[in-house]
Design a protein around this motif. Structure first.
Motif, PDB file in Angstrom:
ATOM      1  N   ALA A 196       0.770  -0.611   0.190  1.00 13.71           N
ATOM      2  CA  ALA A 196      -0.131   0.075   0.076  1.00 13.71           C
ATOM      3  C   ALA A 196       1.235   1.059   0.581  1.00 13.71           C
ATOM      4  CB  ALA A 196      -1.251  -0.309   1.551  1.00 13.71           C
ATOM      5  N   LEU A 197       1.678   1.699   0.751  1.00 11.31           N
ATOM      6  CA  LEU A 197       3.104   2.555   0.697  1.00 11.31           C
ATOM      7  C   LEU A 197       4.087   2.295  -0.550  1.00 11.31           C
ATOM      8  CD1 LEU A 197       5.250   2.310   4.080  1.00 11.31           C
ATOM      9  CD2 LEU A 197       3.278   3.641   2.905  1.00 11.31           C
ATOM     10  N   LEU A 198       4.258   1.529  -0.956  1.00 15.20           N
ATOM     11  CA  LEU A 198       4.940   1.420  -1.761  1.00 15.20           C
ATOM     12  C   LEU A 198       4.642   1.586  -3.908  1.00 15.20           C
ATOM     13  CD1 LEU A 198       8.015  -0.695  -0.839  1.00 15.20           C
ATOM     14  CD2 LEU A 198       7.647   1.785  -1.384  1.00 15.20           C
ATOM     15  N   LEU A 199       3.085   0.546  -3.418  1.00 15.78           N
ATOM     16  CA  LEU A 199       3.067   0.387  -5.534  1.00 15.78           C
ATOM     17  C   LEU A 199       2.695   2.048  -5.753  1.00 15.78           C
ATOM     18  CD1 LEU A 199       0.213  -2.889  -5.633  1.00 15.78           C
ATOM     19  CD2 LEU A 199       2.657  -1.793  -6.836  1.00 15.78           C
ATOM     20  N   PRO A 200       1.660   2.180  -4.720  1.00 18.01           N
ATOM     21  CA  PRO A 200       1.572   3.836  -5.472  1.00 18.01           C
ATOM     22  C   PRO A 200       2.529   5.329  -6.029  1.00 18.01           C
ATOM     23  CG  PRO A 200       0.615   3.681  -3.568  1.00 18.01           C
ATOM     24  CD  PRO A 200       1.205   3.036  -3.569  1.00 18.01           C
ATOM     25  N   LEU A 201       3.940   4.994  -5.124  1.00 17.47           N
ATOM     26  CA  LEU A 201       5.018   5.563  -5.241  1.00 17.47           C
ATOM     27  C   LEU A 201       5.005   5.101  -6.128  1.00 17.47           C
ATOM     28  CD1 LEU A 201       7.660   7.330  -3.790  1.00 17.47           C
ATOM     29  CD2 LEU A 201       8.257   5.775  -2.847  1.00 17.47           C
ATOM     30  N   SER A 202       5.584   3.506  -6.603  1.00 20.45           N
ATOM     31  CA  SER A 202       6.509   2.971  -7.947  1.00 20.45           C
ATOM     32  C   SER A 202       5.205   3.590  -9.442  1.00 20.45           C
ATOM     33  CB  SER A 202       6.144   1.913  -8.037  1.00 20.45           C
ATOM     34  OG  SER A 202       6.788   1.086  -6.885  1.00 20.45           O
ATOM     35  N   ILE A 203       4.150   3.858  -9.004  1.00 29.12           N
ATOM     36  CA  ILE A 203       3.347   4.019 -10.431  1.00 29.12           C
ATOM     37  C   ILE A 203       2.886   5.347 -10.918  1.00 29.12           C
ATOM     38  CG2 ILE A 203       0.884   4.745 -10.633  1.00 29.12           C
ATOM     39  CD1 ILE A 203      -0.052   1.376  -9.548  1.00 29.12           C
ATOM     40  N   ALA A 204       3.503   6.324  -9.383  1.00 27.76           N
ATOM     41  CA  ALA A 204       3.896   8.004  -9.965  1.00 27.76           C
ATOM     42  C   ALA A 204       5.177   8.005 -10.351  1.00 27.76           C
ATOM     43  CB  ALA A 204       3.605   8.523  -8.384  1.00 27.76           C
ATOM     44  N   PHE A 205       6.091   7.382  -9.916  1.00 28.14           N
ATOM     45  CA  PHE A 205       7.735   7.515 -10.996  1.00 28.14           C
ATOM     46  C   PHE A 205       6.789   7.384 -12.122  1.00 28.14           C
ATOM     47  CE2 PHE A 205       9.871   8.419  -6.890  1.00 28.14           C
ATOM     48  CZ  PHE A 205      10.486   9.450  -7.509  1.00 28.14           C
ATOM     49  N   SER A 206       6.423   5.738 -12.070  1.00 28.20           N
ATOM     50  CA  SER A 206       6.388   5.669 -13.988  1.00 28.20           C
ATOM     51  C   SER A 206       5.571   6.213 -14.677  1.00 28.20           C
ATOM     52  CB  SER A 206       5.781   4.049 -14.105  1.00 28.20           C
ATOM     53  OG  SER A 206       6.061   2.919 -12.505  1.00 28.20           O
ATOM     54  N   LEU A 207       4.782   7.259 -13.858  1.00 26.49           N
ATOM     55  CA  LEU A 207       4.155   8.223 -14.812  1.00 26.49           C
ATOM     56  C   LEU A 207       4.545   9.088 -14.870  1.00 26.49           C
ATOM     57  CD1 LEU A 207       0.424   8.109 -12.600  1.00 26.49           C
ATOM     58  CD2 LEU A 207       0.793   7.071 -15.527  1.00 26.49           C
ATOM     59  N   LEU A 208       5.365   9.759 -14.364  1.00 23.64           N
ATOM     60  CA  LEU A 208       6.614  11.308 -14.067  1.00 23.64           C
ATOM     61  C   LEU A 208       7.520  10.311 -15.537  1.00 23.64           C
ATOM     62  CD1 LEU A 208       7.319  13.487 -12.969  1.00 23.64           C
ATOM     63  CD2 LEU A 208       9.026  12.152 -11.523  1.00 23.64           C
ATOM     64  N   GLU A 209       8.260   9.416 -15.439  1.00 31.34           N
ATOM     65  CA  GLU A 209       9.008   9.264 -16.376  1.00 31.34           C
ATOM     66  C   GLU A 209       8.679   9.151 -17.833  1.00 31.34           C
ATOM     67  OE1 GLU A 209      11.437   4.598 -17.576  1.00 31.34           O
ATOM     68  OE2 GLU A 209      10.682   4.751 -14.756  1.00 31.34           O
ATOM     69  N   ARG A 210       7.086   8.360 -17.852  1.00 31.53           N
ATOM     70  CA  ARG A 210       6.547   8.519 -18.848  1.00 31.53           C
ATOM     71  C   ARG A 210       6.701   9.545 -19.754  1.00 31.53           C
ATOM     72  NH1 ARG A 210       0.864   4.966 -19.346  1.00 31.53           N
ATOM     73  NH2 ARG A 210       2.339   3.621 -18.337  1.00 31.53           N
ATOM     74  N   ARG A 211       5.961  10.655 -18.746  1.00 29.37           N
ATOM     75  CA  ARG A 211       5.823  12.483 -19.381  1.00 29.37           C
ATOM     76  C   ARG A 211       7.039  12.861 -19.920  1.00 29.37           C
ATOM     77  NH1 ARG A 211       1.856  16.472 -16.072  1.00 29.37           N
ATOM     78  NH2 ARG A 211       3.304  17.941 -17.291  1.00 29.37           N
ATOM     79  N   LEU A 212       8.064  12.551 -18.922  1.00 29.23           N
ATOM     80  CA  LEU A 212       8.874  13.282 -19.358  1.00 29.23           C
ATOM     81  C   LEU A 212       9.624  12.309 -20.946  1.00 29.23           C
ATOM     82  CD1 LEU A 212      11.183  13.184 -16.095  1.00 29.23           C
ATOM     83  CD2 LEU A 212      10.566  15.506 -17.345  1.00 29.23           C
ATOM     84  N   ARG A 213       9.082  11.178 -20.842  1.00 27.95           N
ATOM     85  CA  ARG A 213       9.817  10.831 -22.308  1.00 27.95           C
ATOM     86  C   ARG A 213       8.688  11.336 -23.306  1.00 27.95           C
ATOM     87  NH1 ARG A 213      10.106   4.761 -22.146  1.00 27.95           N
ATOM     88  NH2 ARG A 213      11.012   5.196 -19.750  1.00 27.95           N
ATOM     89  N   HIS A 214       7.390  11.678 -22.753  1.00 34.18           N
ATOM     90  CA  HIS A 214       6.673  12.048 -23.931  1.00 34.18           C
ATOM     91  C   HIS A 214       7.280  13.806 -24.215  1.00 34.18           C
ATOM     92  CE1 HIS A 214       3.301  11.763 -25.807  1.00 34.18           C
ATOM     93  NE2 HIS A 214       3.100  12.580 -25.517  1.00 34.18           N
ATOM     94  N   ALA A 215       8.021  14.549 -23.256  1.00 30.93           N
ATOM     95  CA  ALA A 215       7.821  15.389 -23.435  1.00 30.93           C
ATOM     96  C   ALA A 215       8.984  15.807 -24.153  1.00 30.93           C
ATOM     97  CB  ALA A 215       7.691  16.819 -22.296  1.00 30.93           C
TER      98      ALA A 215
END
Lengths: 221, 249
Positions: A196-215
């Protein structure tokens, strides 16, 4: 499964999760500061200090956090330095994490083409402006996946805090098993709590990573 | 008689003890286009990089508008000397407009709206009006290099240094970039150009400097240099661009 037991002790897990998160977050933020300083002295080639930073990184990455914690909690009082368990925990986590963050940031800095620096200077930017507008955005975009992995790793490492009598998730689980022999329930709740602690953190970083790559950051296309 | 913009006196640069530039002296007048040619490794790029201190010279003096360059405030000097590289070096994380406005807005502290309006107009002049919000990776090499030229121009520099700006381009793109440079020359931009495009050099140059082994081996008007070179080294160098003597039949 004894759901009644699980319901009864859920508040203990929630409280412990709060401690894990609080100390973990403090450790991660301070690690980023220490990592940034180490990375800076190595890139700016500050004499002597960069060697010290290099030695620290090797020391921190090649000793277990548990040993570092024992040194802080049981070793330092022998020379008259007494720190609270929480201070020891955050200090230890920062000591370990700072080295990992320094390496993550370094990989980001090294991925920036040196000519980018020259292009910025040729535009008449000061070195500070160049760092802020040209170098750091590119370096951080490359370093984000490693920083995210380190953040998750550091929160998982907090599970050794119970060794210095801090009531974190691991401590609660071990305690309940010792008192009630409800091993299955206690461990299931422990696993779910970390997820419960770590999944949201991992997902948040994955999304951030994808956004940066998309940008269009960095070389990743 | 035009003003002297740049004066180089006895410039010397060594790498690991080996001389790359030996005792180079010449000056550039306002509006003059000087093309520097020479075999690779002769010190052409190093010469340009010494002028805006991307490399530290080991000796000699460089004067910009009569004031010595170096020692003091290099940032101020670099704001007056634009430079464009072979590899474009646009900032990959910013769109074209961001690339163009960063220098004027941050380094020169000019109002953003004013800079962006100027950037749009300048982009239109090089035929890229529709690329305002494109990212560098979405552009062709020739388009990137035109953006890089505009980026340098928006700083309103006293002079431009162009370091083999077409060396990484396909032939059809070379033309579109060189046309921009020819336009600049006609508008009176002072330029120091390193290039391997000999036909272009002949068309754009007011003066040609031939570097050989870190020395100025020959210097003169393009007509004279390309058709009646005075030195044996220059003749050999120019011959490497001719294929007549080694034709198959």
């Amino acid at each position: 499964m004894d759901t009644e037991f699980m319901r009864k002790f859920l508040p203990m897990y929630v409280k412990a999760a709060g401690l894990t998160l609080r100390l973990g977050a403090a450790g991660i933020l301070l690690s980023l500061v220490v990592g940034a300083v180490c990375c800076w002295v190595r890139f700016a080639k500050v004499p002597v200090v960069r060697r010290v930073a290099g030695a620290y990184i090797e020391l921190a990455r090649n000793t277990p956090l548990l040993v570092q914690l024992f040194f802080l909690y049981f070793g330092l009082p022998k020379v008259g330095i007494k720190l609270s368990a929480e201070t020891c925990a955050v200090t230890g986590l920062t000591f370990l994490g700072g080295a990992y963050m320094a390496e993550a940031l370094r990989s980001g800095m090294e991925a920036v083409d040196p000519v980018q620096n020259e292009a910025g200077l040729c535009l008449g930017l000061t070195p500070a402006q160049n760092l802020r507008f040209v170098i750091l955005p590119q370096a951080l975009a490359t370093a984000i996946p490693a920083i995210g992995a380190n953040a998750v790793f550091l929160i998982k490492e907090t599970s050794v805090f119970s060794a210095v009598a801090l009531v974190d998730l691991m401590y609660v689980a071990k305690d309940l098993i010792g008192m009630y022999y409800k091993t299955d329930e206690a461990l299931l709740m422990l696993t779910v709590a970390y997820l419960a602690l770590l999944l949201p953190l991992s997902i948040a970083f994955s999304l951030l990573e994808r956004r940066l790559r998309h940008a269009g950051f960095g070389r990743a296309v | 008689m035009e003003k002297t913009v740049l004066e180089i006196r006895n410039l010397t640069k060594r790498f690991d003890g080996a001389g790359v530039l030996n005792d180079i002296s010449f000056s550039v007048r306002e509006g003059e286009v000087i093309v520097i040619v020479g075999a690779s490794g002769c010190g052409k790029s190093t010469l340009l990089r010494c002028i805006n201190r991307l490399e530290q010279p080991d000796g000699g003096e460089i004067l910009l508008d009569g004031k010595p360059v170096g020692g003091g405030d290099m940032v101020a000097v670099r704001r007056q000397i634009g430079m464009v590289f072979q590899s474009y070096d646009l900032f990959p994380h910013m769109d074209v407009l961001g690339n163009l406005s960063l220098g004027p807005v941050q380094a020169l502290k000019r109002p953003k709206a004013e800079v962006e309006a100027e950037a749009k107009a300048a982009l239109a002049r090089v035929g890229l009006a529709d690329k305002l919000h494109a990212l560098p990776r979405q552009l062709s090499g020739g388009q990137k290099q035109r953006v890089a030229l505009v980026r340098a121009l928006l700083m309103h520099p006293r002079m431009l240094l162009l370091d083999e700006i077409t060396a990484a381009l396909d032939p059809e793109m070379v033309r579109e970039v060189l046309n921009v440079v020819l336009d600049l020359a006609r508008d009176g931009m002072t330029m120091l150009i390193v290039t391997h495009e000999m036909r272009f050099a002949e068309a754009v140059a007011d003066r040609v400097i031939f570097l050989d082994g870190g020395h100025i081996a020959e210097e003169g008007a393009p007509d004279q240099f390309f058709h009646h070179p005075q030195t044996e080294r220059a003749r050999q160098f120019l011959n490497t661009f001719e294929f007549d003597s080694i034709k198959k039949s």
